[in-house]
Design a protein around this motif. Structure first.
Motif, PDB file in Angstrom:
ATOM      1  N   SER A  43       4.778  -4.850   0.606  1.00  0.00           N
ATOM      2  CA  SER A  43       3.971  -3.664   0.316  1.00  0.00           C
ATOM      3  C   SER A  43       3.274  -3.176   1.573  1.00  0.00           C
ATOM      4  N   SER A  77       3.890   0.407   3.311  1.00  0.00           N
ATOM      5  CA  SER A  77       2.773   1.281   3.638  1.00  0.00           C
ATOM      6  C   SER A  77       2.749   1.564   5.143  1.00  0.00           C
ATOM      7  N   ASP A 102       5.386   4.193   5.706  1.00  0.00           N
ATOM      8  CA  ASP A 102       4.882   5.515   5.331  1.00  0.00           C
ATOM      9  C   ASP A 102       3.937   6.065   6.397  1.00  0.00           C
TER      10      ASP A 102
END
Length: 189
Positions: free
Chosen positions: A7, A11, A14
């Protein structure tokens, strides 16, 4: 279930993508600003405000007028004197030409009167002395006619010279107008 490291990596991915997008927008903005500012030195000169009307003190204005009067006054006086002299020369020439025309008119009239008298004398029977006088008159008439032709020839030559001068002057004026037009077009371009 997703692991915390996956995760975090999603992130981070992104974030990297958003950072790259922001960087491309920033580069686009910098290039747009660069093209807008590239002409800035010329725009500074174009948009520079120039004061056309300045208030100056009265003594400065009076001094400038006196200086200008002292500088230009003698030249204006000289030009006016030259113009007056030229006008008087032209007036004298006009008077001389009028007198000459009157003289020529008188000669022309006297020539026609002599012609009429000689034709009347020739039609009447005359002794030998009268015929010699008639031949003398005829010779005088031919001489006057030759003089008249010579004067007319001179007048025609002067008219031709005047017309040539006028043509040359007009050609020079045309050249001057063309130069001025080229300068205006170059200044406008």
């Amino acid at each position: 279930m997703a692991t915390p490291s996956s995760s975090n990596s999603a992130s981070y991915g992104d974030c990297v993508t958003a950072l790259r997008t922001s960087l491309s927008f920033l580069e686009s903005s910098v290039s747009t600003l660069g093209t807008g500012v590239a002409d800035f030195p010329r725009l500074v000169n174009v948009l520079k405000s120039v004061r056309h009307y300045e208030l100056i003190p009265q003594p400065t204005l009076v001094a400038a007028e006196a200086s200008l009067r002292d500088e230009i006054g003698p030249a204006i006086t000289t030009l006016l004197d030259r113009a007056d002299a030229h006008v008087s020369r032209v007036e004298r020439r006009v008077d001389a030409l009028k007198a000459r025309a009157e003289l020529q008119q008188g000669r022309l009239l006297s020539t026609t009167a002599t012609t009429a008298a000689s034709t009347a004398a020739a039609s009447a029977p005359a002794p030998a002395a009268a015929s010699s006088n008639a031949s003398k008159r005829k010779m005088a008439r031919m001489s006057v006619g030759g003089d008249r032709l010579a004067v007319e020839g001179k007048l025609k030559a002067r008219q031709k010279e005047a017309l040539q001068y006028s043509v040359e002057r007009l050609e020079l004026e045309v050249l001057q107008k063309e130069r001025e037009l080229r300068k205006r077009l170059d200044a406008a371009a």
